[in-house]
Design an enzyme around this catalytic site. Structure first.
Site, PDB file in Angstrom:
ATOM      1  N   PHE A   1       0.830  -1.212   0.000  1.00 56.83           N
ATOM      2  CA  PHE A   1       0.000   0.000   0.000  1.00 56.83           C
ATOM      3  C   PHE A   1       0.864   1.262   0.000  1.00 56.83           C
ATOM      4  O   PHE A   1       0.613   2.198  -0.768  1.00 56.83           O
ATOM      5  CB  PHE A   1      -0.907  -0.024   1.232  1.00 56.83           C
ATOM      6  CG  PHE A   1      -1.788   1.181   1.395  1.00 56.83           C
ATOM      7  CD1 PHE A   1      -3.070   1.198   0.860  1.00 56.83           C
ATOM      8  CD2 PHE A   1      -1.354   2.299   2.108  1.00 56.83           C
ATOM      9  CE1 PHE A   1      -3.901   2.306   1.023  1.00 56.83           C
ATOM     10  CE2 PHE A   1      -2.165   3.409   2.273  1.00 56.83           C
ATOM     11  CZ  PHE A   1      -3.433   3.411   1.731  1.00 56.83           C
ATOM     12  N   ASP A   2       1.891   1.300   0.846  1.00 61.46           N
ATOM     13  CA  ASP A   2       2.770   2.477   0.947  1.00 61.46           C
ATOM     14  C   ASP A   2       3.408   2.835  -0.390  1.00 61.46           C
ATOM     15  O   ASP A   2       3.352   3.975  -0.844  1.00 61.46           O
ATOM     16  CB  ASP A   2       3.919   2.217   1.933  1.00 61.46           C
ATOM     17  CG  ASP A   2       3.477   2.161   3.367  1.00 61.46           C
ATOM     18  OD1 ASP A   2       2.437   1.519   3.640  1.00 61.46           O
ATOM     19  OD2 ASP A   2       4.158   2.737   4.212  1.00 61.46           O
ATOM     20  N   THR A   3       4.045   1.832  -0.979  1.00 63.39           N
ATOM     21  CA  THR A   3       4.759   2.058  -2.232  1.00 63.39           C
ATOM     22  C   THR A   3       3.808   2.484  -3.337  1.00 63.39           C
ATOM     23  O   THR A   3       4.079   3.434  -4.086  1.00 63.39           O
ATOM     24  CB  THR A   3       5.503   0.779  -2.658  1.00 63.39           C
ATOM     25  OG1 THR A   3       6.394   0.375  -1.619  1.00 63.39           O
ATOM     26  CG2 THR A   3       6.302   1.026  -3.936  1.00 63.39           C
TER      27      THR A   3
END
Length: 238
Positions: A188-190
Site C-alpha cells: 500500500f505504501d509504495t
C-alpha cells in the site's frame, strides 16, 4: 501555542500487539502533548487482532476521550486499516506510524509542517537520505536497499525510501489517491507514493532516526515477493 485551525490524526495500524500497544500510545501521547502545535488525535486501527488488543483499545479510548480512538476491522491488512481510518477521518492531515515507534518521533513536527504550511501533499520518513541514522540487521538493510533500487529502475521516481512506516498525507490528497490504490497489505505504501508522484503531487521526505524492532512479526521474504509483484502490476498500468 497550538495552531488550532489545523487538525491531525495519527493512525497506528495493529495486529495482535497487546504487549507494546499501551506503552507506545502513552509515549506518543506524551510527545504530542509536548511537541505538536496542532489539534491531534491518535487512532489505533486494529485489523483482525485475536489477542487482548481490542480490549486495550477500548481502555485507552475510555481513559483519554478525544485524544485516543480506535477503528476495528475484522479483515487483516495494514493497507486496509490505513485506507479505512484515513478515509473516515475529518482531520486536515492524516499520518501513520508503526506501533513499535521504530522511527524517532522528532521527525514528526517537520513532516506535519511541510504538509500544513507548504504545498506538499504527502510526506514520508526516509532511512536512505543523508542525515538518517539507521540501526538494523544487515539482511533487512540489504533487502530494503535492493527493493528501493528496483523501484528506481522501474519508475525513476524521486523519493528514496518507499517503505518507512512513517508517513503523512493531506485529507484532500488521501480522498483523491486512495481510491486508485489497489493493495490492502504492505505494498500500500509504495503504490500510494508511486501513484502520487505520477499525478504530480509533491512528496516531502525527512531523514529519520530508525531502530529496528527485533520482535517484529513481519515476514520479510514473503512481504518482499508481494511487493515485487505489486511493482510489476503498477508498472504495467494496474
Amino acid at each position: 501555542m497550538a495552531h488550532t485551525d489545523y487538525s491531525v490524526d495519527i493512525v497506528i495500524p495493529v495486529l495482535n500487539e497487546e504487549q507494546q500497544l499501551e506503552q507506545s500510545v502513552l509515549a506518543l501521547r506524551d510527545f504530542l502533548q509536548a511537541s505538536c502545535p496542532y489539534r491531534w488525535q491518535i487512532v489505533v486501527a486494529d485489523n483482525g487482532s485475536t489477542d487482548g488488543t481490542p480490549q486495550i483499545c477500548h481502555d485507552l479510548r475510555s481513559r483519554f476521550p478525544g485524544e485516543v480512538d480506535f477503528e476495528r476491522l475484522e479483515q487483516r491488512g495494514r493497507g486496509r486499516a490505513l485506507r479505512t481510518a484515513w478515509l473516515k477521518s475529518n482531520a486536515d492531515v492524516l499520518c501513520y506510524m508503526d506501533v513499535d515507534l521504530s522511527t524517532n518521533l522528532r521527525a514528526l513536527p517537520p513532516l506535519l509542517a511541510a504538509l500544513i504550511h507548504s504545498d506538499y501533499s504527502l510526506g514520508t520518513g526516509s532511512r536512505l537520505m543523508h542525515g538518517a541514522i539507521v540501526t538494523r540487521q544487515w539482511k533487512r538493510e540489504m533487502i530494503s536497499r535492493a527493493y528501493n533500487f528496483l523501484i528506481r529502475l522501474l519508475f525513476w521516481h524521486r523519493f528514496r525510501d518507499a517503505q518507512c512506516g512513517f508517513k503523512a498525507i493531506t485529507r484532500q490528497a488521501a480522498h483523491e489517491l486512495i481510491p486508485t490504490v489497489r493493495d490492502n497489505e504492505w505494498f500500500f505504501d509504495t503504490e500510494l507514493l508511486l501513484k502520487a508522484e505520477k499525478r504530480g503531487y509533491r512528496i516531502f521526505e525527512v531523514p529519520v532516526e530508525w531502530i529496528e524492532d527485533l520482535g517484529t512479526t513481519v515476514k520479510i521474504v514473503k512481504t518482499a515477493w508481494q511487493d515485487i509483484k505489486g511493482l510489476v502490476r503498477v508498472r504495467l498500468g494496474g
